[in-house]
Design an enzyme around this catalytic site. Sequence first.
Site, short mmCIF file in Angstrom:
data_model
loop_
_atom_site.label_atom_id
_atom_site.label_comp_id
_atom_site.label_asym_id
_atom_site.label_seq_id
_atom_site.Cartn_x
_atom_site.Cartn_y
_atom_site.Cartn_z
N ASN A 275 -14.96 -2.25 6.01
CA ASN A 275 -13.91 -1.82 7.26
C ASN A 275 -14.64 -1.16 8.14
O ASN A 275 -15.30 -0.06 7.78
CB ASN A 275 -12.68 -1.44 6.52
CG ASN A 275 -11.69 -1.16 7.71
OD1 ASN A 275 -10.96 -0.28 7.54
ND2 ASN A 275 -11.66 -2.12 8.60
N LYS B 60 -8.30 2.01 -1.25
CA LYS B 60 -8.74 1.95 0.14
C LYS B 60 -9.31 3.43 0.27
O LYS B 60 -8.12 4.30 0.44
CB LYS B 60 -7.87 1.16 1.31
CG LYS B 60 -8.66 1.06 2.73
CD LYS B 60 -7.75 0.47 3.47
CE LYS B 60 -8.76 -0.15 4.85
NZ LYS B 60 -9.29 1.08 5.90
N GLY C 4 -9.43 -4.42 11.54
CA GLY C 4 -8.18 -3.40 11.86
C GLY C 4 -7.88 -3.69 13.36
O GLY C 4 -7.15 -4.58 13.78
N ARG C 5 -8.31 -2.63 13.93
CA ARG C 5 -7.87 -2.47 15.45
C ARG C 5 -8.21 -3.64 16.35
O ARG C 5 -7.42 -4.02 17.17
CB ARG C 5 -8.60 -1.30 16.01
CG ARG C 5 -7.99 0.13 15.51
CD ARG C 5 -8.71 1.36 16.07
NE ARG C 5 -10.20 1.29 15.48
CZ ARG C 5 -11.12 2.32 15.78
NH1 ARG C 5 -10.73 3.02 16.93
NH2 ARG C 5 -12.06 2.42 15.30
N CYS D 28 -6.46 7.49 4.95
CA CYS D 28 -5.62 7.68 6.01
C CYS D 28 -6.43 9.18 6.37
O CYS D 28 -6.14 10.07 5.89
CB CYS D 28 -4.29 7.87 5.88
SG CYS D 28 -3.49 8.30 7.50
N ASP E 193 -15.20 -1.22 12.75
CA ASP E 193 -16.00 -1.51 13.94
C ASP E 193 -16.09 -3.19 13.88
O ASP E 193 -17.25 -3.57 14.62
CB ASP E 193 -17.33 -0.92 13.91
CG ASP E 193 -17.14 0.31 14.52
OD1 ASP E 193 -15.95 0.98 14.71
OD2 ASP E 193 -18.13 1.24 14.17
N GLN F 104 0.84 -1.20 -0.21
CA GLN F 104 -0.09 -0.24 0.05
C GLN F 104 0.94 1.13 0.04
O GLN F 104 1.70 1.48 1.00
CB GLN F 104 -1.11 -0.04 1.20
CG GLN F 104 -2.05 1.25 1.17
CD GLN F 104 -2.97 1.45 2.41
OE1 GLN F 104 -2.37 1.81 3.29
NE2 GLN F 104 -4.14 0.97 2.34
#
Length: 325
Positions: free
Chosen positions: A202, A139, A226-227, A100, A204, A70
């Site tokens: 993507n 993305k 992700g997180r 981002c 939650d 990326q």
Amino acid sequence: MRIKEILPEFSLGLSPMEAVTTPCFRQICKQYGADVLFSEFISSDALARGIESSCKKMNFDECERPLAVQIFGNNETSLIAAAEIAVESGCDWVDINWGCPVKKVAGKGCGSGILNDIDKMEFLTKRVVKSVKVPVSVKTRLGYSDDNKPIVEVAERMQDVGVQLISIHGRTRSQMYKGEADWTLIGEVKNNQRMNIPVFGNGDIDSAEKMLEYKNRYGVDGILIGRAAMGNPFIFAQCKDILNGKNNSVFHIKERVAVCKRHLEGLKEWRGDRYAILEMRKFYSGYFKGLNNFKPYRIRLVTTNSYEEIEEILSLVEKDFDYEF
């Protein structure tokens, strides 16, 4: 080659995250069921200038495929140069980060900052697509602000210039990572009759149950986690379980500690003791989430500056909590 040809019918992916999706952690997530991996995001300007630390981010092992490198930026020349350099790394495709939200990135018109100028986003993406012989994905986010969410139009325009996959984070740039991700617009993109490329969602997804619910509700071709995967690569195995109609796997403390130590050692090999000590601090809560009375151990892990002491504490955790969860 087309991206959809190398993807499973439904894909579970590890969302690209700076200082998180390093090779060692990507490989761990792959082991536990992640289908698609991305490098950390890499500055196109830095790649074009040959900055060693940025070039190093393209390193990957064959076991990580399919993997995308990326890149981010907003300068045509450096974006094209970076994409060509990424192709030389042997990656399966190039992913452009138009999502981002961090000020030092978006404030320069990179990442989600480009959503203020969709014409430029389209132009730059088209130029990258035409410059490389591997597929290109993007993305992005729903839009720049809450009163401007042009993602349905953006997705069409990305597809029209040759993008082969789009991943959408269900927040605007203004939201950063606050509030609830809005998946309804992700669903609109997927169900838009004009769209024929894979659409990944993507935001939650913090459990296997939620992954399955959103997969079924919005019909996406893949979900990026992700997180919730930080220090918790086991979530991919649990997602695979629920997709296959099985009960969620649980993992013994011995396995959790072993994987945590493997991650720590991988970061040490990647950039040395000091880097490993500092970077691992954000992962311990994930590795041992749900472990009763873990707080005193976590405090010790995030305050010590000794690599050897960290290994001793982890061994003590394994000894004191001899059960699965």
